[in-house]
Design an enzyme around this catalytic site. Sequence first.
Site, PDB file in Angstrom:
ATOM      1  N   PRO A   2       0.839  -1.209   0.000  1.00 20.15           N
ATOM      2  CA  PRO A   2       0.000   0.000   0.000  1.00 20.15           C
ATOM      3  C   PRO A   2       0.871   1.255   0.000  1.00 20.15           C
ATOM      4  O   PRO A   2       1.781   1.381   0.810  1.00 20.15           O
ATOM      5  CB  PRO A   2      -0.791  -0.105   1.312  1.00 20.15           C
ATOM      6  CG  PRO A   2      -0.649  -1.525   1.742  1.00 20.15           C
ATOM      7  CD  PRO A   2       0.645  -2.017   1.192  1.00 20.15           C
ATOM      8  N   GLU A   3       0.612   2.144  -0.926  1.00 19.26           N
ATOM      9  CA  GLU A   3       1.356   3.395  -1.009  1.00 19.26           C
ATOM     10  C   GLU A   3       0.486   4.514  -0.437  1.00 19.26           C
ATOM     11  O   GLU A   3      -0.662   4.277  -0.069  1.00 19.26           O
ATOM     12  CB  GLU A   3       1.713   3.684  -2.473  1.00 19.26           C
ATOM     13  CG  GLU A   3       2.682   2.680  -3.090  1.00 19.26           C
ATOM     14  CD  GLU A   3       4.118   2.857  -2.592  1.00 19.26           C
ATOM     15  OE1 GLU A   3       4.388   3.844  -1.874  1.00 19.26           O
ATOM     16  OE2 GLU A   3       4.950   2.012  -2.921  1.00 19.26           O
TER      17      GLU A   3
END
Length: 270
Positions: A2-3
């Site tokens: 997840p960014e």
Amino acid sequence: MPELPEVETTRRGLEPLIVDKKIISVHIYKKKLRWEIPQHLIATLKNQTIRKISRRAKYLLIDFSDGQLVMHLGMTGSISVVPIIEPLKKHHHFELKLDNSSSMRFHDPRRFGSILWQKNDEELSLLKKLGPEPLSYEFDENSLFNASIGKTKNIKTFIMDSNIVVGVGNIYASESLFLAGISPKREAGKTSKKRYKILVNCIKEVLSESINNGGTTLNDFSNVDGEAGYFYQILSVYDRKDMPCNRCSGTIKKIVQNQRATYYCPKCQH
Ligand code: ZN
């Protein structure tokens, strides 16, 4: 992984579901994530009301009257809010049961995520050293240019350093540099303020677009309602090795910098 855009999407999704809700009980099913979940949370959070959820870099911060729950999704973490009666899954490690018969659950198969606590008058050291938020006014060409003075590393590695600016992950770094027409091989300290101004705008644009699309990097990213989402953002260079550049019809190249894949167009970026 997840960014920043996925974390922001998670925050926005959770906000209406958990803010102003009271915690009925706290459950720790697996203590050892990246670090241990503090056992005292079971007592500390009971009967407390969630006041706010915010984000700093890729950390979600959930406010209570005495302090904040600090959550990081790690490599494979996700948070969902589901009816309390729904059965737990194998990798649910942490759960907050809320007073409206719903439950906030942290799911993380690889357990690189973290759940920590900070009191109101203290800041965890891992948050202290973070650079500015990319979408804030503090992140501008002056801050970026000043930080670059004397830096001999390449500009792509430079903008991915969370001490310089947070949240510019590998995909976003390649895409922003393409949009700005800057070669990823350029030395950070040998880039003009004028070009940093363009780059700052491109970083903001790429991240904002991704947030508006609900995050881009994961094809198994789960929404807060527990449903898998398939988000897609058109990428100009990332993962497009040997394909034609959509600006000049030249060929996209792939190189490795700081152990990370970099994609760029040698004709458009210099
Ligand atoms: Zn090109």
